[in-house]
Design a protein around this motif. Structure first.
Motif, PDB file in Angstrom:
ATOM      1  N   MET A  26       0.826  -1.217   0.000  1.00 57.25           N
ATOM      2  CA  MET A  26       0.000   0.000   0.000  1.00 57.25           C
ATOM      3  C   MET A  26       0.857   1.264   0.000  1.00 57.25           C
ATOM      4  O   MET A  26       0.516   2.264  -0.632  1.00 57.25           O
ATOM      5  N   LEU A  27       1.987   1.208   0.700  1.00 55.14           N
ATOM      6  CA  LEU A  27       2.881   2.360   0.705  1.00 55.14           C
ATOM      7  C   LEU A  27       3.435   2.631  -0.683  1.00 55.14           C
ATOM      8  O   LEU A  27       3.488   3.783  -1.135  1.00 55.14           O
ATOM      9  N   TYR A  39      -5.431  15.002  -6.609  1.00 56.18           N
ATOM     10  CA  TYR A  39      -6.240  15.581  -7.679  1.00 56.18           C
ATOM     11  C   TYR A  39      -7.694  15.130  -7.569  1.00 56.18           C
ATOM     12  O   TYR A  39      -8.625  15.931  -7.767  1.00 56.18           O
ATOM     13  N   ALA A  40      -7.889  13.849  -7.230  1.00 59.96           N
ATOM     14  CA  ALA A  40      -9.251  13.330  -7.129  1.00 59.96           C
ATOM     15  C   ALA A  40     -10.034  14.034  -6.032  1.00 59.96           C
ATOM     16  O   ALA A  40     -11.205  14.421  -6.222  1.00 59.96           O
ATOM     17  N   PHE A  41      -9.409  14.263  -4.862  1.00 57.51           N
ATOM     18  CA  PHE A  41     -10.100  14.906  -3.759  1.00 57.51           C
ATOM     19  C   PHE A  41     -10.320  16.401  -4.013  1.00 57.51           C
ATOM     20  O   PHE A  41     -11.294  16.990  -3.546  1.00 57.51           O
ATOM     21  N   VAL A  42      -9.414  17.040  -4.774  1.00 62.40           N
ATOM     22  CA  VAL A  42      -9.519  18.477  -5.000  1.00 62.40           C
ATOM     23  C   VAL A  42     -10.460  18.796  -6.157  1.00 62.40           C
ATOM     24  O   VAL A  42     -11.309  19.681  -6.081  1.00 62.40           O
ATOM     25  N   LYS A  43     -10.311  18.049  -7.251  1.00 62.09           N
ATOM     26  CA  LYS A  43     -11.025  18.394  -8.476  1.00 62.09           C
ATOM     27  C   LYS A  43     -12.406  17.765  -8.583  1.00 62.09           C
ATOM     28  O   LYS A  43     -13.310  18.329  -9.165  1.00 62.09           O
ATOM     29  N   ILE A  44     -12.526  16.557  -8.038  1.00 60.28           N
ATOM     30  CA  ILE A  44     -13.815  15.859  -8.158  1.00 60.28           C
ATOM     31  C   ILE A  44     -14.760  16.371  -7.087  1.00 60.28           C
ATOM     32  O   ILE A  44     -14.403  16.460  -5.914  1.00 60.28           O
ATOM     33  N   GLY A  45     -15.935  16.675  -7.464  1.00 59.57           N
ATOM     34  CA  GLY A  45     -16.911  17.235  -6.535  1.00 59.57           C
ATOM     35  C   GLY A  45     -17.391  16.217  -5.516  1.00 59.57           C
ATOM     36  O   GLY A  45     -17.063  15.031  -5.545  1.00 59.57           O
ATOM     37  N   GLY A  46     -18.213  16.698  -4.579  1.00 50.83           N
ATOM     38  CA  GLY A  46     -18.724  15.852  -3.517  1.00 50.83           C
ATOM     39  C   GLY A  46     -19.555  14.697  -4.029  1.00 50.83           C
ATOM     40  O   GLY A  46     -19.669  13.664  -3.373  1.00 50.83           O
ATOM     41  N   THR A  47     -20.166  14.866  -5.199  1.00 54.32           N
ATOM     42  CA  THR A  47     -21.012  13.817  -5.760  1.00 54.32           C
ATOM     43  C   THR A  47     -20.213  12.543  -6.014  1.00 54.32           C
ATOM     44  O   THR A  47     -20.714  11.431  -5.843  1.00 54.32           O
ATOM     45  N   TYR A  48     -18.945  12.725  -6.451  1.00 53.03           N
ATOM     46  CA  TYR A  48     -18.122  11.569  -6.813  1.00 53.03           C
ATOM     47  C   TYR A  48     -17.140  11.178  -5.702  1.00 53.03           C
ATOM     48  O   TYR A  48     -16.268  10.340  -5.912  1.00 53.03           O
ATOM     49  N   LEU A  49     -17.286  11.814  -4.528  1.00 55.47           N
ATOM     50  CA  LEU A  49     -16.360  11.505  -3.439  1.00 55.47           C
ATOM     51  C   LEU A  49     -16.483  10.048  -3.003  1.00 55.47           C
ATOM     52  O   LEU A  49     -15.483   9.389  -2.700  1.00 55.47           O
ATOM     53  N   ASN A  50     -17.714   9.551  -2.990  1.00 56.49           N
ATOM     54  CA  ASN A  50     -17.928   8.162  -2.597  1.00 56.49           C
ATOM     55  C   ASN A  50     -17.225   7.195  -3.548  1.00 56.49           C
ATOM     56  O   ASN A  50     -16.675   6.160  -3.126  1.00 56.49           O
ATOM     57  N   TYR A  51     -17.243   7.547  -4.860  1.00 59.21           N
ATOM     58  CA  TYR A  51     -16.556   6.688  -5.833  1.00 59.21           C
ATOM     59  C   TYR A  51     -15.038   6.702  -5.599  1.00 59.21           C
ATOM     60  O   TYR A  51     -14.362   5.679  -5.759  1.00 59.21           O
ATOM     61  N   THR A  52     -14.519   7.880  -5.218  1.00 58.22           N
ATOM     62  CA  THR A  52     -13.086   7.977  -4.929  1.00 58.22           C
ATOM     63  C   THR A  52     -12.721   7.109  -3.730  1.00 58.22           C
ATOM     64  O   THR A  52     -11.739   6.364  -3.754  1.00 58.22           O
ATOM     65  N   LEU A  53     -13.527   7.209  -2.661  1.00 59.20           N
ATOM     66  CA  LEU A  53     -13.275   6.388  -1.475  1.00 59.20           C
ATOM     67  C   LEU A  53     -13.427   4.906  -1.788  1.00 59.20           C
ATOM     68  O   LEU A  53     -12.678   4.067  -1.254  1.00 59.20           O
ATOM     69  N   LEU A  54     -14.391   4.569  -2.647  1.00 60.59           N
ATOM     70  CA  LEU A  54     -14.582   3.173  -3.046  1.00 60.59           C
ATOM     71  C   LEU A  54     -13.360   2.654  -3.791  1.00 60.59           C
ATOM     72  O   LEU A  54     -12.912   1.516  -3.564  1.00 60.59           O
ATOM     73  N   ALA A  55     -12.795   3.485  -4.692  1.00 60.21           N
ATOM     74  CA  ALA A  55     -11.593   3.084  -5.435  1.00 60.21           C
ATOM     75  C   ALA A  55     -10.420   2.837  -4.485  1.00 60.21           C
ATOM     76  O   ALA A  55      -9.680   1.860  -4.640  1.00 60.21           O
ATOM     77  N   ILE A  56     -10.282   3.722  -3.476  1.00 59.19           N
ATOM     78  CA  ILE A  56      -9.207   3.533  -2.497  1.00 59.19           C
ATOM     79  C   ILE A  56      -9.429   2.239  -1.708  1.00 59.19           C
ATOM     80  O   ILE A  56      -8.486   1.488  -1.431  1.00 59.19           O
ATOM     81  N   GLY A  57     -10.670   1.988  -1.341  1.00 55.50           N
ATOM     82  CA  GLY A  57     -10.980   0.755  -0.624  1.00 55.50           C
ATOM     83  C   GLY A  57     -10.660  -0.480  -1.451  1.00 55.50           C
ATOM     84  O   GLY A  57     -10.151  -1.483  -0.922  1.00 55.50           O
ATOM     85  N   ILE A  58     -10.954  -0.431  -2.754  1.00 55.07           N
ATOM     86  CA  ILE A  58     -10.646  -1.572  -3.630  1.00 55.07           C
ATOM     87  C   ILE A  58      -9.137  -1.791  -3.702  1.00 55.07           C
ATOM     88  O   ILE A  58      -8.654  -2.934  -3.674  1.00 55.07           O
ATOM     89  N   ILE A  59      -8.386  -0.679  -3.781  1.00 54.02           N
ATOM     90  CA  ILE A  59      -6.919  -0.793  -3.829  1.00 54.02           C
ATOM     91  C   ILE A  59      -6.392  -1.449  -2.556  1.00 54.02           C
ATOM     92  O   ILE A  59      -5.538  -2.337  -2.596  1.00 54.02           O
ATOM     93  N   ILE A  60      -6.929  -1.030  -1.406  1.00 59.66           N
ATOM     94  CA  ILE A  60      -6.510  -1.625  -0.131  1.00 59.66           C
ATOM     95  C   ILE A  60      -6.847  -3.110  -0.099  1.00 59.66           C
ATOM     96  O   ILE A  60      -6.039  -3.944   0.345  1.00 59.66           O
ATOM     97  N   LEU A  61      -8.046  -3.463  -0.574  1.00 57.42           N
ATOM     98  CA  LEU A  61      -8.460  -4.873  -0.594  1.00 57.42           C
ATOM     99  C   LEU A  61      -7.545  -5.701  -1.493  1.00 57.42           C
ATOM    100  O   LEU A  61      -7.135  -6.809  -1.131  1.00 57.42           O
ATOM    101  N   LEU A  62      -7.198  -5.155  -2.666  1.00 53.95           N
ATOM    102  CA  LEU A  62      -6.301  -5.864  -3.577  1.00 53.95           C
ATOM    103  C   LEU A  62      -4.913  -6.056  -2.949  1.00 53.95           C
ATOM    104  O   LEU A  62      -4.282  -7.098  -3.132  1.00 53.95           O
TER     105      LEU A  62
END
Length: 504
Positions: A26-27, A39-62
């Motif tokens: 992960m590091l 960039y994802a947290f700054v540029k992507i609006g609140g609507t897509y924040l959940n998708y960003t967190l979901l992508a991070i969660g998938i990366i951690i799971l992988l």
């Protein structure tokens, strides 16, 4: 409880290795994708924040799945009959690493913050002349780590069956330290050595910060011209002298931090027939080395350290060959800082058998000065003066060039005065340096090849050069008497061919 550690059967790391490997993966992913995440947290609006967190969660799971598969596939064992340590690893591409026990140079036991929390150790095996990366076991319990380390560095692996230890017996295997460096000594070391390394680190950090600042300005769409003018405006508030003082203070602070981080609680003890070195502030590192595997022993001292009655030592071991990417893998150099002359002599006795003394000393010819003075001083200063007399903006700095020339001549002369090689029956000692005066000690049986050469224009004056090749690098003696050099070469070759001692 009696514990019989049998490493002859394939076994896995501790199950906590899944956590260590997942965190390591992960590091690496986080560093590689840092600016994408920002960039994802700054540029992507609140609507897509959940998708960003979901992508991070998938990366951690992988990463966790990959770590678990690595744990299942990673096994190691000692082959007693073939005197080999065998490691099987790899998730998609299966690799088998086979290490001959007599090729193992040192075994390091490390413990970073995460490993401290979960109560495991990391073990790394370095070999001489290996054609692959060193082997690293990321999670192993303390008893097994030190037990395995003993077996790997012993002459025969069949001692596995003979080793039975209790917890108390294990604790008693490490004798009273021969050398322990105090915090006050480390403070003096940080103030008096390693300026060059700290300066390089500070420069690299500055360049990295500037580069990353540009990325951040691009992400946040900041006006670069406004930021540049602001920085230049702040710079004018300080005089050059104040800036220099700030940089010097920063350099000393970095030097102190590096010294304490790397060498905190530095201890050296005799562990059976080996030396055990341990140090580290956050990540504790223990290294067990066999003295006969040390190729070059070096100690150095500058003016301030001489006044404080201390010096630094380094133990140079063999290069590790090339890794799978074809890059040269440098041999480990173990640093021992802050010891006094008496402690140095004791360590030299441990490594070399006796404390070496300088024998007959050979000095270079005065022509040692010619090429450095011409190419490093006369030529660049001449070019600078030509430019200065033709470019008015450069002309005010002529005084700096003259000062550079005078200081350079003085430093090269000091280098010439300290360039020496001393020879006796048992040791070769090469002395060199300008500020830090170093003494490199090598035994004749460690020499793997000898090179001598002579420039055509030096044949009439009998001046030549000598290079001693060892598994840990080369030792050069320049501009010596060529007839004496050839006599020394014949003497060393006779010692190597008539002796029974190996270089490892």
């Amino acid at each position: 409880m009696i514990m019989d550690k049998d490493f002859s059967k394939p076994q896995r790391e501790s199950a906590f290795g899944i956590i260590v490997m997942a965190a390591h993966t992960m590091l690496k992913v986080g560093i590689a994708m840092f600016f994408f995440i920002v960039y994802a947290f700054v540029k992507i609006g609140g609507t897509y924040l959940n998708y960003t967190l979901l992508a991070i969660g998938i990366i951690i799971l992988l990463c966790l799945i990959y770590a678990y598969l690595w744990y299942l596939k990673f096994t190691f064992f000692l082959n007693k009959e073939k005197q080999e340590f065998v490691v099987n690893k790899g998730v998609l591409n299966r690799d088998q690493v086979i290490i001959q026990l007599d090729k193992i140079q040192q075994v390091n036991i490390n413990q970073n913050i995460l490993q401290k929390i979960i109560g495991v150790y990391g073990l790394k095996i370095d070999t001489a002349g290996a054609k692959g990366e060193e082997v690293s076991i990321k999670a192993i319990d303390e008893i097994s780590a030190y037990n395995l380390k003993e077996h790997l560095l012993s002459r025969r692996a069949d001692s596995v069956e003979e080793t039975i230890e209790t917890d108390n017996e294990f604790a008693s295997t490490t004798e009273t330290p021969l050398l322990r460096i105090s915090a006050w000594t480390l403070f003096k070391v940080g103030l008096t050595s390693n300026y060059g390394q700290s300066l390089a680190l500070m420069s690299a950090f500055f360049l990295y910060t500037v580069q990353e600042a540009r990325h951040i300005m691009d992400v946040f769409e900041l006006d670069k011209s406004y930021v540049k003018s602001t920085v230049m405006g702040l710079a004018t508030l300080f005089s050059v002298a104040v800036i220099v003082v700030i940089l010097l203070v920063a350099l000393l602070i970095i030097n102190l931090v590096r010294t304490f981080y790397k060498y905190f609680e530095l201890e050296i003890s005799q562990h059976k027939h080996s030396l055990l070195l341990s140090s580290g502030l956050i990540a504790k590192k223990s290294t067990l080395i066999s003295p006969n595997k040390v190729q070059i022993t070096k100690y150095s001292q500058n003016y301030f350290q001489k006044k404080l009655n201390m010096l630094n030592m380094s133990l140079k071991q063999a290069h590790f060959g090339q890794n799978k990417k074809g890059h040269e893998m440098q041999g480990n150099t173990l640093e021992i800082v802050g010891c006094n002359p008496a402690e140095r002599d004791e360590l030299l006795k441990m490594i070399l058998g006796i404390a070496p003394v300088k024998g007959k000393t050979f000095i270079p010819d005065w022509r040692f000065l010619n090429l450095p003075i011409f190419f490093k001083l006369v030529l660049p200063v001449s070019i600078f003066l030509i430019v200065a007399f033709n470019v008015p903006e450069v002309k005010p700095f002529i005084g700096v060039a003259i000062a550079y020339l005078l200081i350079g001549v003085f430093m090269i002369y000091i280098s010439y005065r300290r360039h020496r090689i001393s020879v006796d029956q048992d040791f070769i000692i090469k002395t060199s340096g300008i500020w830090d005066v170093s003494n490199e000690i090598v035994m004749p049986n460690k020499i793997q090849a000898i090179t001598t050469f002579q420039y055509p224009w030096h044949k009439g004056i009998d001046v030549g050069h000598l290079s001693l090749h060892t598994a840990a690098g080369q030792i050069h003696f320049k501009y010596g008497n060529y007839s004496e050099i050839k006599q020394l070469v014949n003497y060393w070759l006779y010692q190597v061919e008539s002796g029974n001692e190996g270089w490892m």
